[in-house]
Write a protein that holds these residues in place. Structure first.
Motif, PDB file in Angstrom:
ATOM      1  N   GLU A   1       0.802  -1.222   0.000  1.00 11.13           N
ATOM      2  CA  GLU A   1       0.000   0.000   0.000  1.00 11.13           C
ATOM      3  C   GLU A   1       0.841   1.280   0.000  1.00 11.13           C
ATOM      4  OE1 GLU A   1      -3.743   2.033   2.378  1.00 11.13           O
ATOM      5  OE2 GLU A   1      -2.970   0.115   3.043  1.00 11.13           O
TER       6      GLU A   1
ATOM      7  N   THR B   1       0.453   4.580  -2.693  1.00 12.94           N
ATOM      8  CA  THR B   1      -0.263   5.732  -2.133  1.00 12.94           C
ATOM      9  C   THR B   1      -0.331   6.905  -3.096  1.00 12.94           C
ATOM     10  OG1 THR B   1       0.353   5.079   0.104  1.00 12.94           O
ATOM     11  CG2 THR B   1      -0.334   7.354  -0.198  1.00 12.94           C
ATOM     12  N   GLU B   2       0.774   7.244  -3.721  1.00 12.29           N
ATOM     13  CA  GLU B   2       0.803   8.394  -4.636  1.00 12.29           C
ATOM     14  C   GLU B   2      -0.145   8.177  -5.817  1.00 12.29           C
ATOM     15  OE1 GLU B   2       3.855  10.629  -7.668  1.00 12.29           O
ATOM     16  OE2 GLU B   2       4.701   9.659  -5.892  1.00 12.29           O
TER      17      GLU B   2
ATOM     18  N   LEU C   1      -2.723   6.174  -5.952  1.00 15.15           N
ATOM     19  CA  LEU C   1      -4.103   6.176  -5.452  1.00 15.15           C
ATOM     20  C   LEU C   1      -4.586   7.611  -5.225  1.00 15.15           C
ATOM     21  CD1 LEU C   1      -3.861   3.210  -2.924  1.00 15.15           C
ATOM     22  CD2 LEU C   1      -5.402   3.308  -4.893  1.00 15.15           C
ATOM     23  N   SER C   2      -3.750   8.434  -4.604  1.00 11.50           N
ATOM     24  CA  SER C   2      -4.110   9.834  -4.334  1.00 11.50           C
ATOM     25  C   SER C   2      -4.334  10.626  -5.615  1.00 11.50           C
ATOM     26  CB  SER C   2      -3.031  10.520  -3.504  1.00 11.50           C
ATOM     27  OG  SER C   2      -2.903   9.899  -2.250  1.00 11.50           O
ATOM     28  N   ALA C   3      -3.538  10.331  -6.637  1.00  6.19           N
ATOM     29  CA  ALA C   3      -3.638  11.051  -7.911  1.00  6.19           C
ATOM     30  C   ALA C   3      -4.771  10.525  -8.787  1.00  6.19           C
ATOM     31  CB  ALA C   3      -2.317  10.951  -8.667  1.00  6.19           C
ATOM     32  N   GLY C   4      -5.383   9.410  -8.378  1.00  3.35           N
ATOM     33  CA  GLY C   4      -6.474   8.852  -9.169  1.00  3.35           C
ATOM     34  C   GLY C   4      -6.022   7.967 -10.317  1.00  3.35           C
ATOM     35  N   ARG C   5      -4.726   7.679 -10.384  1.00  2.00           N
ATOM     36  CA  ARG C   5      -4.238   6.781 -11.444  1.00  2.00           C
ATOM     37  C   ARG C   5      -4.596   5.337 -11.139  1.00  2.00           C
ATOM     38  NH1 ARG C   5       0.163  10.084 -10.514  1.00  2.00           N
ATOM     39  NH2 ARG C   5       1.348   8.377  -9.602  1.00  2.00           N
TER      40      ARG C   5
ATOM     41  N   ARG D   1      -8.956   1.781  -5.761  1.00  5.11           N
ATOM     42  CA  ARG D   1      -9.097   0.610  -4.907  1.00  5.11           C
ATOM     43  C   ARG D   1     -10.445  -0.042  -5.202  1.00  5.11           C
ATOM     44  NH1 ARG D   1      -6.509  -0.336   0.124  1.00  5.11           N
ATOM     45  NH2 ARG D   1      -5.700   1.748  -0.161  1.00  5.11           N
TER      46      ARG D   1
END
Length: 63
Positions: A11, A15-16, A18-22, A25
């Motif tokens: 995870e 994280t990066e 996931l945060s950027a929407g690339r 989850r």
């Protein structure tokens, strides 16, 4: 170009993305199997403070 797929990864490494929407989850309740991890270094080298600090950080992060 869009690419689709499913990945199972550590995870903190994702994280990066996931945060950027690339990445999105899709199974938040699922937790993958734990696996043993080994840290190897040359036995003939002395334990420097830098190496000791690195080992301590890795153990604390993945414990």
């Amino acid at each position: 170009m869009e690419r689709f797929g499913i990945t199972l990864g550590y995870e903190a490494a994702l994280t990066e993305a996931l945060s950027a929407g690339r990445l999105v989850r899709i199974l938040p309740e699922f937790e993958g199997p734990s696996r043993p991890m080994h840290l190897l270094y040359a036995a003939d080298q002395r334990m420097t403070p830098k190496l000791r600090h690195f080992i301590d950080d890795i153990v604390a992060t993945f414990a």
